[in-house]
Design a protein around this motif. Structure first.
Motif, mmCIF file in Angstrom:
data_model
loop_
_atom_site.group_PDB
_atom_site.id
_atom_site.type_symbol
_atom_site.label_atom_id
_atom_site.label_comp_id
_atom_site.label_asym_id
_atom_site.label_seq_id
_atom_site.Cartn_x
_atom_site.Cartn_y
_atom_site.Cartn_z
ATOM 1 N N UNK A 40 -2.627 58.944 -20.380
ATOM 2 C CA UNK A 40 -3.728 58.156 -19.824
ATOM 3 C C UNK A 40 -3.880 56.791 -20.492
ATOM 4 N N UNK A 41 -3.029 56.507 -21.468
ATOM 5 C CA UNK A 41 -3.141 55.246 -22.208
ATOM 6 C C UNK A 41 -2.746 54.057 -21.338
ATOM 7 N N UNK A 42 -3.558 53.013 -21.388
ATOM 8 C CA UNK A 42 -3.158 51.741 -20.785
ATOM 9 C C UNK A 42 -2.287 51.028 -21.818
ATOM 10 N N UNK A 43 -0.995 51.001 -21.565
ATOM 11 C CA UNK A 43 -0.026 50.546 -22.573
ATOM 12 C C UNK A 43 -0.222 49.059 -22.855
ATOM 13 N N UNK A 44 -0.301 48.668 -24.122
ATOM 14 C CA UNK A 44 -0.445 47.243 -24.475
ATOM 15 C C UNK A 44 0.710 46.405 -23.940
ATOM 16 N N UNK A 45 0.405 45.200 -23.490
ATOM 17 C CA UNK A 45 1.416 44.295 -22.943
ATOM 18 C C UNK A 45 2.428 43.843 -23.990
ATOM 19 N N UNK A 46 2.087 44.030 -25.253
ATOM 20 C CA UNK A 46 2.993 43.612 -26.328
ATOM 21 C C UNK A 46 4.188 44.544 -26.489
ATOM 22 N N UNK A 47 4.139 45.731 -25.868
ATOM 23 C CA UNK A 47 5.257 46.676 -25.990
ATOM 24 C C UNK A 47 6.238 46.371 -24.872
ATOM 25 N N UNK A 48 7.239 45.593 -25.214
ATOM 26 C CA UNK A 48 8.168 45.085 -24.199
ATOM 27 C C UNK A 48 9.563 44.935 -24.802
ATOM 28 N N UNK A 49 10.573 45.229 -24.009
ATOM 29 C CA UNK A 49 11.973 45.087 -24.423
ATOM 30 C C UNK A 49 12.455 43.683 -24.071
ATOM 31 N N UNK A 50 13.125 42.976 -24.989
ATOM 32 C CA UNK A 50 13.715 41.683 -24.628
ATOM 33 C C UNK A 50 14.739 41.844 -23.493
ATOM 34 N N UNK A 51 14.612 41.043 -22.459
ATOM 35 C CA UNK A 51 15.506 41.129 -21.304
ATOM 36 C C UNK A 51 16.329 39.858 -21.179
ATOM 37 N N UNK A 52 17.486 39.982 -20.527
ATOM 38 C CA UNK A 52 18.376 38.856 -20.290
ATOM 39 C C UNK A 52 18.468 38.597 -18.789
ATOM 40 N N UNK A 53 18.809 37.395 -18.417
ATOM 41 C CA UNK A 53 19.103 37.110 -17.014
ATOM 42 C C UNK A 53 20.387 37.845 -16.635
ATOM 43 N N UNK A 54 20.409 38.424 -15.451
ATOM 44 C CA UNK A 54 21.584 39.172 -14.989
ATOM 45 C C UNK A 54 21.914 38.782 -13.558
ATOM 46 N N UNK A 55 23.205 38.686 -13.279
ATOM 47 C CA UNK A 55 23.685 38.421 -11.916
ATOM 48 C C UNK A 55 24.937 39.254 -11.674
ATOM 49 N N UNK A 56 25.175 39.526 -10.407
ATOM 50 C CA UNK A 56 26.430 40.170 -10.015
ATOM 51 C C UNK A 56 27.213 39.233 -9.113
ATOM 52 N N UNK A 57 28.457 38.999 -9.488
ATOM 53 C CA UNK A 57 29.350 38.188 -8.674
ATOM 54 C C UNK A 57 30.784 38.523 -9.036
ATOM 55 N N UNK A 58 31.661 38.482 -8.035
ATOM 56 C CA UNK A 58 33.081 38.761 -8.238
ATOM 57 C C UNK A 58 33.319 40.183 -8.755
ATOM 58 N N UNK A 59 32.438 41.121 -8.420
ATOM 59 C CA UNK A 59 32.627 42.492 -8.881
ATOM 60 C C UNK A 59 32.300 42.704 -10.339
ATOM 61 N N UNK A 60 31.538 41.761 -10.929
ATOM 62 C CA UNK A 60 31.210 41.798 -12.355
ATOM 63 C C UNK A 60 29.707 41.625 -12.532
ATOM 64 N N UNK A 61 29.144 42.305 -13.522
ATOM 65 C CA UNK A 61 27.769 42.059 -13.947
ATOM 66 C C UNK A 61 27.823 41.062 -15.093
ATOM 67 N N UNK A 62 27.082 39.962 -14.955
ATOM 68 C CA UNK A 62 27.050 38.894 -15.936
ATOM 69 C C UNK A 62 25.662 38.829 -16.561
ATOM 70 N N UNK A 63 25.581 38.348 -17.790
ATOM 71 C CA UNK A 63 24.297 38.205 -18.469
ATOM 72 C C UNK A 63 24.268 36.914 -19.269
ATOM 73 N N UNK A 64 23.052 36.389 -19.471
ATOM 74 C CA UNK A 64 22.873 35.210 -20.306
ATOM 75 C C UNK A 64 21.424 35.116 -20.762
ATOM 76 N N UNK A 65 21.214 34.390 -21.846
ATOM 77 C CA UNK A 65 19.859 34.034 -22.265
ATOM 78 C C UNK A 65 19.638 32.532 -22.092
ATOM 79 N N UNK A 66 20.650 31.841 -21.567
ATOM 80 C CA UNK A 66 20.552 30.392 -21.371
ATOM 81 C C UNK A 66 19.670 30.081 -20.172
ATOM 82 N N UNK A 67 19.304 28.823 -20.037
ATOM 83 C CA UNK A 67 18.469 28.388 -18.927
ATOM 84 C C UNK A 67 19.273 28.145 -17.668
ATOM 85 N N UNK A 68 19.386 26.896 -17.289
ATOM 86 C CA UNK A 68 20.100 26.537 -16.069
ATOM 87 C C UNK A 68 21.592 26.424 -16.343
#
Length: 220
Positions: free
Chosen positions: A88-116
């Protein structure tokens, strides 16, 4: 290439089925690659904020991934939404996993932490056929040199294209550590034409490449 520098290939799309996850390493950083039941791919830091357990050891339920240790569940934004010991706990917003940008192209999953940043521009009008992800106990410089020797053209970032007879291979390089490199191998062309014997042939070719590279290390 590091995650903060641009797009890094972290898995073959075909290797991550809906409702599954897998661990990977980029430049020493542990990540989890997972796919929700809708088929969307996600790439995060591979660590539950609670006790540090790898999320890649956990399980996917719908659009959440849950830690194996205590069952804490995280939504696709990395936010913890449910703690079984405190339902019943309303989980604090501070409990979060760092996420990366992800895309799929050319049959591959790609990731980055860069911007544009842009993915390599590769012509795949007729589709791609996955072969395998190859892990080599050699540094990236040696792997790039071996791919160049094998006949790849100019590298596009961390991607090389190799003409092999009438076939064309896409070789995407992921730096695991200074002494270990992954090469994701695909055939440019439809699985309807290339699945089966050609996949097996190029998987064996990749094994030969790894053997040659690792033999070099033993000789050195």
């Amino acid at each position: 290439m590091k995650l903060e520098a641009g797009w890094v290939p972290v898995a073959l799309s075909a290797s991550i089925e809906p409702g599954t996850s897998a661990g990977a390493v980029v430049e020493g950083s542990e990540i989890v690659v997972w796919r929700d039941n809708s088929g969307n791919a996600h790439v995060w830091e591979d660590r539950c904020p609670h006790r540090g357990m790898r999320l890649s050891f956990g399980f996917v339920r719908g659009d959440h991934i849950a830690c194996l240790y205590h069952g804490w569940q995280y939504d696709i934004a990395g936010q913890c939404r449910y703690i079984p010991a405190h339902p019943s706990l309303e989980v604090p917003q501070t409990i979060k996993v760092p996420t990366y940008s992800a895309k799929e192209r050319y049959g591959i999953i790609w990731a980055t932490t860069a911007g544009e940043v842009s993915l390599p521009d590769i012509e795949v009008a007729t589709g791609v056929t996955p072969v395998r992800s190859l892990y080599v106990e050699r540094g990236a410089d040696d792997v790039f040199a071996a791919l160049t020797k094998a006949g790849t053209g100019d590298l596009i970032g961390n991607v090389g294209l190799l003409q092999a007879g009438d076939d064309r291979l896409l070789l995407a390089v992921q730096v695991v550590s200074p002494e270990k490199t992954a090469v994701h191998v695909l055939i440019l062309g439809s699985p309807a034409v290339n699945a089966g014997a050609k996949q097996k042939h190029y998987a064996q070719w990749a094994e030969g490449l790894r053997f040659d590279l690792e033999q070099m290390a033993e000789v050195a």
